[in-house]
Design a protein around this motif. Sequence first.
Motif, mmCIF file in Angstrom:
data_model
loop_
_atom_site.group_PDB
_atom_site.id
_atom_site.type_symbol
_atom_site.label_atom_id
_atom_site.label_comp_id
_atom_site.label_asym_id
_atom_site.label_seq_id
_atom_site.Cartn_x
_atom_site.Cartn_y
_atom_site.Cartn_z
ATOM 1 N N ALA A 350 19.650 25.376 -37.178
ATOM 2 C CA ALA A 350 20.061 24.158 -37.222
ATOM 3 C C ALA A 350 18.535 23.131 -37.370
ATOM 4 N N SER A 351 18.847 22.033 -37.667
ATOM 5 C CA SER A 351 17.736 21.141 -38.107
ATOM 6 C C SER A 351 17.076 20.741 -36.782
ATOM 7 N N ALA A 352 15.923 20.585 -36.476
ATOM 8 C CA ALA A 352 15.302 19.887 -35.319
ATOM 9 C C ALA A 352 15.849 18.832 -34.723
ATOM 10 N N GLY A 353 15.787 18.645 -33.293
ATOM 11 C CA GLY A 353 16.524 17.483 -32.805
ATOM 12 C C GLY A 353 17.876 17.094 -32.654
ATOM 13 N N SER A 354 18.501 18.114 -33.250
ATOM 14 C CA SER A 354 20.022 18.423 -33.269
ATOM 15 C C SER A 354 20.375 18.713 -31.673
ATOM 16 N N ILE A 355 21.788 18.424 -31.569
ATOM 17 C CA ILE A 355 22.218 18.916 -30.399
ATOM 18 C C ILE A 355 21.961 20.311 -29.998
ATOM 19 N N TRP A 356 21.716 21.117 -30.916
ATOM 20 C CA TRP A 356 21.504 22.594 -30.387
ATOM 21 C C TRP A 356 20.117 23.023 -30.506
ATOM 22 N N ALA A 357 19.160 21.773 -30.072
ATOM 23 C CA ALA A 357 17.728 22.065 -29.874
ATOM 24 C C ALA A 357 17.461 22.679 -28.603
ATOM 25 N N ASP A 358 18.110 22.447 -27.820
ATOM 26 C CA ASP A 358 17.760 22.900 -26.385
ATOM 27 C C ASP A 358 18.441 24.305 -25.752
ATOM 28 N N PRO A 359 17.763 25.445 -25.924
ATOM 29 C CA PRO A 359 18.418 26.683 -25.165
ATOM 30 C C PRO A 359 19.030 26.626 -23.829
ATOM 31 N N GLY A 360 18.635 25.722 -22.949
ATOM 32 C CA GLY A 360 18.755 26.048 -21.680
ATOM 33 C C GLY A 360 20.305 25.863 -21.378
ATOM 34 N N LYS A 361 21.071 25.097 -22.375
ATOM 35 C CA LYS A 361 22.459 25.051 -22.196
ATOM 36 C C LYS A 361 23.059 26.330 -22.315
ATOM 37 N N TYR A 362 22.739 26.919 -23.435
ATOM 38 C CA TYR A 362 23.248 28.282 -23.980
ATOM 39 C C TYR A 362 22.803 29.263 -22.882
ATOM 40 N N ALA A 363 21.832 28.946 -22.100
ATOM 41 C CA ALA A 363 21.492 29.913 -20.944
ATOM 42 C C ALA A 363 22.512 29.842 -20.079
ATOM 43 N N LEU A 364 22.809 28.582 -19.681
ATOM 44 C CA LEU A 364 23.831 28.469 -18.429
ATOM 45 C C LEU A 364 25.343 28.945 -19.102
ATOM 46 N N ILE A 365 25.668 28.931 -20.216
ATOM 47 C CA ILE A 365 26.926 29.297 -20.836
ATOM 48 C C ILE A 365 26.851 30.898 -20.661
ATOM 49 N N GLY A 366 25.831 31.247 -21.101
ATOM 50 C CA GLY A 366 25.611 32.932 -21.362
ATOM 51 C C GLY A 366 25.672 33.512 -19.766
ATOM 52 N N ALA A 367 24.986 32.808 -18.829
ATOM 53 C CA ALA A 367 24.970 32.995 -17.410
ATOM 54 C C ALA A 367 26.481 33.178 -16.877
ATOM 55 N N ALA A 368 27.298 32.086 -17.195
ATOM 56 C CA ALA A 368 28.533 32.179 -16.734
ATOM 57 C C ALA A 368 29.416 33.032 -17.425
ATOM 58 N N ALA A 369 29.230 33.620 -18.953
ATOM 59 C CA ALA A 369 30.013 34.369 -19.304
ATOM 60 C C ALA A 369 29.672 35.904 -18.839
ATOM 61 N N GLN A 370 28.362 36.152 -18.635
ATOM 62 C CA GLN A 370 28.187 37.495 -18.043
ATOM 63 C C GLN A 370 28.658 37.773 -16.618
ATOM 64 N N LEU A 371 28.406 36.734 -15.940
ATOM 65 C CA LEU A 371 29.106 36.638 -14.474
ATOM 66 C C LEU A 371 30.599 37.139 -14.545
ATOM 67 N N GLY A 372 31.157 35.945 -15.276
ATOM 68 C CA GLY A 372 32.744 36.236 -15.381
ATOM 69 C C GLY A 372 33.035 37.449 -15.815
ATOM 70 N N GLY A 373 32.364 38.022 -16.745
ATOM 71 C CA GLY A 373 32.821 39.184 -17.383
ATOM 72 C C GLY A 373 32.640 40.450 -16.395
ATOM 73 N N ILE A 374 31.772 40.230 -15.462
ATOM 74 C CA ILE A 374 31.684 41.405 -14.430
ATOM 75 C C ILE A 374 32.575 41.227 -13.105
ATOM 76 N N VAL A 375 32.572 39.765 -12.748
ATOM 77 C CA VAL A 375 33.331 39.954 -11.507
ATOM 78 C C VAL A 375 34.766 39.392 -11.500
ATOM 79 N N ARG A 376 34.987 38.685 -12.808
ATOM 80 C CA ARG A 376 36.446 38.512 -13.302
ATOM 81 C C ARG A 376 37.047 37.233 -12.137
ATOM 82 N N MET A 377 36.012 36.325 -11.602
ATOM 83 C CA MET A 377 36.618 35.325 -10.855
ATOM 84 C C MET A 377 36.662 34.092 -11.859
ATOM 85 N N THR A 378 37.713 33.299 -11.686
ATOM 86 C CA THR A 378 37.690 31.924 -12.595
ATOM 87 C C THR A 378 37.462 30.657 -11.708
#
Lengths: 622, 622
Positions: A350-378
């Motif tokens: 993506a272009s710099a400065g766009s809403i996708w610039a910060d990877p921290g947000k995706y780290a949070l989403i990835g963390a939720a996805a991995q934990l959810g995939g393992i323990v299946r709590m919702t």
Amino acid sequence: MVGSILVAFFEPVAAGSGIPQIKCYLNGVKIPRVVRLKTLVVKVCGVICSVVGGLAVGKEGPMIHSGAVVAAGVSQGRSTTLKKDLMIFEYFRRDTEKRDFVSAGAAAGVSAAFGAPVGGVLFSLEEGASFWNQMLTWRIFFASMISTFTLNFFLSIYHNNTGDLSNPGLINFGRFESENLNYNLYEIPLFIAMGAIGGFLGALFNVLNYWLTIFRIRYVHRPCLQVMEAMLVAAVTATVSFTMIYFSNDCQPLDSEHAEEYPLQLFCADGEYNSMATAFFNTPERSVRSLFHNQPGTYNPLTLGLFTLTYFFLACWTYGLAVSAGVFIPSLLIGAAWGRLCGIWLASIASAGSIWADPGKYALIGAAAQLGGIVRMTLSLTVILVEATGNVTYGLPIMLVLLTAKIVGDYFQEGLYDIHIKLQSVPFLHWEAPATSHWLTAREVMSSPVTCLNRIEKVGTIVDVLSNTSTNHNGFPVVMQVSENDEPAKLCGLILRSQLIVLLKHKVFVELAGSRLTRRKLQLKDFRDAYPRFPPIQSIHVSQDERECLMDLTEFMNPTPYTVPQETSLPRVFKLFRALGLRHLVVVDDANTRVIGLVTRKDLARYHLGKHGLEELHLAQT
Amino acid sequence: MVGSILVAFFEPVAAGSGIPQIKCYLNGVKIPRVVRLKTLVVKVCGVICSVVGGLAVGKEGPMIHSGAVVAAGVSQGRSTTLKKDLMIFEYFRRDTEKRDFVSAGAAAGVSAAFGAPVGGVLFSLEEGASFWNQMLTWRIFFASMISTFTLNFFLSIYHNNTGDLSNPGLINFGRFESENLNYNLYEIPLFIAMGAIGGFLGALFNVLNYWLTIFRIRYVHRPCLQVMEAMLVAAVTATVSFTMIYFSNDCQPLDSEHAEEYPLQLFCADGEYNSMATAFFNTPERSVRSLFHNQPGTYNPLTLGLFTLTYFFLACWTYGLAVSAGVFIPSLLIGAAWGRLCGIWLASIASAGSIWADPGKYALIGAAAQLGGIVRMTLSLTVILVEATGNVTYGLPIMLVLLTAKIVGDYFQEGLYDIHIKLQSVPFLHWEAPATSHWLTAREVMSSPVTCLNRIEKVGTIVDVLSNTSTNHNGFPVVMQVSENDEPAKLCGLILRSQLIVLLKHKVFVELAGSRLTRRKLQLKDFRDAYPRFPPIQSIHVSQDERECLMDLTEFMNPTPYTVPQETSLPRVFKLFRALGLRHLVVVDDANTRVIGLVTRKDLARYHLGKHGLEELHLAQT
């Protein structure tokens, strides 16, 4: 080594995260020693050793288990291990009351671990309680809040700011407040795709762990072997970490503003720190936080990729070892690493400065996805993550991600906790009866013939029934005098094994003549004092004379036990068990009067929806 | 005037906040027309009129009601008002399914109103559901989240920032992030004291409103009188507000930085704005927000005191008028005003710059205390307030305050919603049986003698039974042929009034000869199509010939209804009703076979713990 010796030799039930055990306990399955003081001590010391030893583990599951043990202990006002009885709270010496306390304790544990009081309440409800009672929920919430409050108070002293209660929980993933951490409608499909990846990786983790656990059950069951395996894992973890750091070239400049609190130089040049070491040599909690919040560019994609790969296998190997260790934080860490990798990749296209610039947000989403995939709590996991990040606006994406991860994961394999519960072969009742069980009726499910007792029964008969290991039921229907022919007898009550044991112990006998009533008056207190460790029948000595005496069960039995006709369908029986928290259900004939069988939890838990329709499981004879 | 004409003449059930009605609906009480499209239209238009008309009302309760109506409508896939049937979702045309949808709709309403998805779920659970089902909870949570999401999407368009989903809810009390808004251990007793004040003021509010409602029921029941009263209240509200502003001397400088968005000069000098007008002439939501967040010193203590006093009585007079109007925001506003007053007083006796310097925090606590004192919700209200202020750290004080307010308030008077439910005399079942009801048994509670039907019953008898207004039960035990003597008959099933009506309507008769089976095959669809408005018995014409026909109830009845022996205690019967969501429970004799009575919700709801022990209530014959 110390941690695994403690667990393997002193208290094997303290192994693992403790969440499967607490889930079983709240479901109504009695697992021996799960809420004892000794378990608590081993668990707490064990988890300290595991975390300090550098294993890929978290301390959250053990905290939840510890909270449950503390609650169970406090509610009873005595300790058998310490041989001390404070003679208080005698009212709570019953299974149902104690279970309420344990659920509140588990909630308080979650609340302290994640600073998530509401999440704790929902965790208890999602994993444990079957009957939603407003007062109980309120009490659980109160316990959670007090737990957060106490933690905050002590944290405020620790931080030299005594009395300031505005601290977050013990583990805090930092607030997401930056402006470019907002999310947009267009990102929702990306989040869902990450949820699917998390579900897939979680299922892979669970499958690998399942095979490993089967292997362990077969070949690694001796305590000394278990200790050796734990030491091997610790050694491999340390070696792999150092090797990774050594070969990593990811050196970042020691910039004064965004530096880590304790940057590790290791093999980097002066004025730089090693990014791989930040991920490996911090506590897992701090690593998660740094993956969430570090500036873009502080992690090399290659570092993250390698880290994800190695940590995934290490965490998978570690869970199920004979050490006290949770799987929450390792899962979050794996997810945060590959999530941040996704974020970096998106930012690069993506272009710099766009809403996708910060990877921290995706780290949070990835963390939720991995934990959810393992323990299946919702539900509870969404709220825990929202509370731990202090940000309500991420609720929707986290929920969608967890839901996707659950759906994708369930397609391949069950959740990690459910796998471990199933491997223990305990009669665990799920929320609903298996879908295709409508054609099964109580008659087909029940145990029959059932051992019945007469209202006035000979002591010898009772002792024989209780000693007979093949009739190991905990409840016995009490009937009118059994007639000589084979016709089943008329039901008049239900008496529990534990009650019979107490009656025998206090020798509440009626002389054969019936005229001289020499029996002692038995009080409720006598039953409560014996709780929860009723002596086994072998320890009670009944003389030959006494065997000829009679016992009148009428005033001790439950005179109106729940009954169902034999044609009742399995889902209906299931609903009664779940809604009313039953342990025994008497099956009667069409005339509604004569006992023809008994349904127990084990009879219901046997049925399970497998790949080939309804299957019967073989449950352990505990 | 427009709003009250709509409500009074077109749909009286749309009056008030709608929360008591939804509470009753979810509890299982059937209130006519409460989830109809017409009610929704009147409610929405009515609440717009009430708020625009300047009454002391909020729009949150109506939002919750609206959410519930929308959910009920969507789930049925048809509208009787519009005479349109989409022929979808026919599976949901049952009471239990529809109730699940309504609870999700109410949660979605809370979620949209306060931006509190978790609070919405807990609201539904606390006020409605009795059986905690994991899947249902998850579905409710999903609905709540989607509601927040949709709202955020449209708000983002409204704010010209399309696609940014990080907006808060519709009503947002602003984030508490300032450093000196932290709280300290020493403040906890102050918070608890404020909770007690809130409980007392809430009870006073409820007592006054109770008398007012009694008065209204007696004297103001004609629609035109109701419209006149609403107009009177509107006129008085406007007059009082203007008078207060006119005589107020609280002019604050128009400081460019901290100014209101729309400061009102009114009777102040140039360059100043009227502080009293800020409180009175904003929407109540904005007033609450300004009381929470305005700088210290922007409100004169005298202004706040006078405002509290007048607004308290205005809000009390307004609630219960024939207009659509909620009580949430007025309560919060009253509480925020006196809370800020407390804060100003504390700041004046403490040194400057101390932790007590900011009155906004006390405004929040006061608002929670007042609202808790009036509505007596605890768990859900804590979470709603936490989510609406976006701050988890205030969870503990808010919880303590709400708990104190509930305890103090309950000492004097019930909660406002419970008062209004009780005044409607509906069979509302509380969470638990009254405390002293253990000595009551099913035999004393049940309705007896009960009208039973034979398995093969004459059509004439059925029509007579259904037409008989004294036996207005909705369920009838089906028995084996009643013998000639007075002995009760053997139970073999239970059939509902609605089923009988459908059977009669489709003339599912067996000819007297029994040889020619001319009856039409009736399908599940026929029952679903008739739901929920089964025609009254009077509208079904049965000829004299048909009266002599027979009906075979065997294949339509529920063959295994829940039964209890006559000696079962009231708390146990109560537990069965709550846990299994029963509407009828057949009471059988000791032999477990013969019908001797029927327990309905009404029989249970009659008993109530009053000042003189257990009392019997008189419930309306609805």
